[in-house]
Write a protein that holds these residues in place. Structure first.
Motif, PDB file in Angstrom:
ATOM      1  N   ARG A  11      11.334  -2.375  17.509  1.00 44.09           N
ATOM      2  CA  ARG A  11      11.577  -2.747  16.123  1.00 44.09           C
ATOM      3  C   ARG A  11      12.882  -3.545  15.991  1.00 44.09           C
ATOM      4  NH1 ARG A  11      12.062   2.214  13.370  1.00 44.09           N
ATOM      5  NH2 ARG A  11       9.929   2.550  14.010  1.00 44.09           N
ATOM      6  N   ASN A  12      13.935  -3.104  16.660  1.00 47.37           N
ATOM      7  CA  ASN A  12      15.221  -3.811  16.614  1.00 47.37           C
ATOM      8  C   ASN A  12      15.111  -5.214  17.231  1.00 47.37           C
ATOM      9  OD1 ASN A  12      16.581  -1.769  15.304  1.00 47.37           O
ATOM     10  ND2 ASN A  12      17.253  -0.787  17.214  1.00 47.37           N
ATOM     11  N   ARG A  13      14.338  -5.307  18.311  1.00 50.02           N
ATOM     12  CA  ARG A  13      14.175  -6.611  18.940  1.00 50.02           C
ATOM     13  C   ARG A  13      13.445  -7.574  18.002  1.00 50.02           C
ATOM     14  NH1 ARG A  13      11.024  -6.607  24.290  1.00 50.02           N
ATOM     15  NH2 ARG A  13       9.278  -7.054  22.944  1.00 50.02           N
ATOM     16  N   LYS A  15      13.376  -7.382  14.773  1.00 48.88           N
ATOM     17  CA  LYS A  15      14.280  -7.634  13.657  1.00 48.88           C
ATOM     18  C   LYS A  15      15.277  -8.746  14.013  1.00 48.88           C
ATOM     19  CE  LYS A  15      16.821  -4.831  10.338  1.00 48.88           C
ATOM     20  NZ  LYS A  15      17.428  -3.522  10.099  1.00 48.88           N
ATOM     21  N   LYS A  16      15.833  -8.683  15.244  1.00 53.69           N
ATOM     22  CA  LYS A  16      16.775  -9.711  15.695  1.00 53.69           C
ATOM     23  C   LYS A  16      16.063 -11.069  15.824  1.00 53.69           C
ATOM     24  CE  LYS A  16      19.823  -6.605  18.186  1.00 53.69           C
ATOM     25  NZ  LYS A  16      20.288  -6.165  19.502  1.00 53.69           N
ATOM     26  N   ALA A  18      13.459 -12.037  14.140  1.00 47.02           N
ATOM     27  CA  ALA A  18      13.180 -12.515  12.789  1.00 47.02           C
ATOM     28  C   ALA A  18      14.432 -13.109  12.156  1.00 47.02           C
ATOM     29  CB  ALA A  18      12.628 -11.385  11.924  1.00 47.02           C
ATOM     30  N   GLU A  19      15.574 -12.468  12.339  1.00 47.81           N
ATOM     31  CA  GLU A  19      16.824 -13.001  11.808  1.00 47.81           C
ATOM     32  C   GLU A  19      17.156 -14.344  12.440  1.00 47.81           C
ATOM     33  OE1 GLU A  19      19.754  -9.995  12.472  1.00 47.81           O
ATOM     34  OE2 GLU A  19      18.953  -8.665  10.911  1.00 47.81           O
TER      35      GLU A  19
END
Length: 164
Positions: A11-13, A15-16, A18-19
């Motif tokens: 999920r964090n990957r 999210k990064k 996407a940012e």
């Protein structure tokens, strides 16, 4: 199946990523705006491309003795040649009507919106004129006829574009 820590890492990957993609898009939007601003600036009328085609047209006219062949050569198919000249005259008349009368005199820059029939009629007349002239002049220059006529056409178009 994945455990909770692997899901959190995934999920964090995402999210990064996407940012990062969002930042790239905002920079891309700025590039698009600058491209639109570049497009808004009018291009110079006289440029290397235009000069090349005009010089090439003059060189071809001289090298193949274009005007002398048109006037004196008996191999030209006169019916096709006359039809091509009438159609080419129609194209040039419509172009001059758009440039001189509508754009210069009336101040109408988007004449295709005011007179929507002009572009397709001019295009059809030009295609018919080019076919007719190629048929008429084929006995004179053979397989070089389309190249010679295309060079002449580009020279005339570039010259007319310098007017408008």
């Amino acid at each position: 199946m994945m455990n909770d820590s692997e899901l959190a890492t995934l999920r964090n990957r995402f999210k990064k990523d996407a940012e990062f993609l969002m930042q790239t898009r905002t920079h891309g939007d700025e590039d698009e705006k600058s491209q639109e601003e570049k497009d808004a600036k009018p291009l110079p009328r006289i440029n290397r491309h235009s000069v090349f085609w005009i010089v090439a047209s003059v060189a071809v006219t001289y090298y193949v003795d274009f005007l002398n062949n048109i006037i004196e050569n008996d191999d030209i198919k006169s019916w096709w040649f006359n039809a091509g000249l009438v159609l080419l005259g129609t194209c040039l008349s419509l172009a001059m009507f758009c440039i001189v009368y509508l754009e210069w005199y009336k101040g109408i820059n988007h004449y295709e919106q005011v007179y929507p029939a002009i572009p397709p009629v001019t295009t059809a007349a030009f295609i018919a004129a080019s076919c007719s002239l190629n048929i008429a002049l084929w006995p004179v220059w053979s397989f070089l006829t389309p190249l010679i006529l295309f060079t002449q056409f580009m020279g005339v178009v570039m010259f007319i574009s310098m007017l408008g």
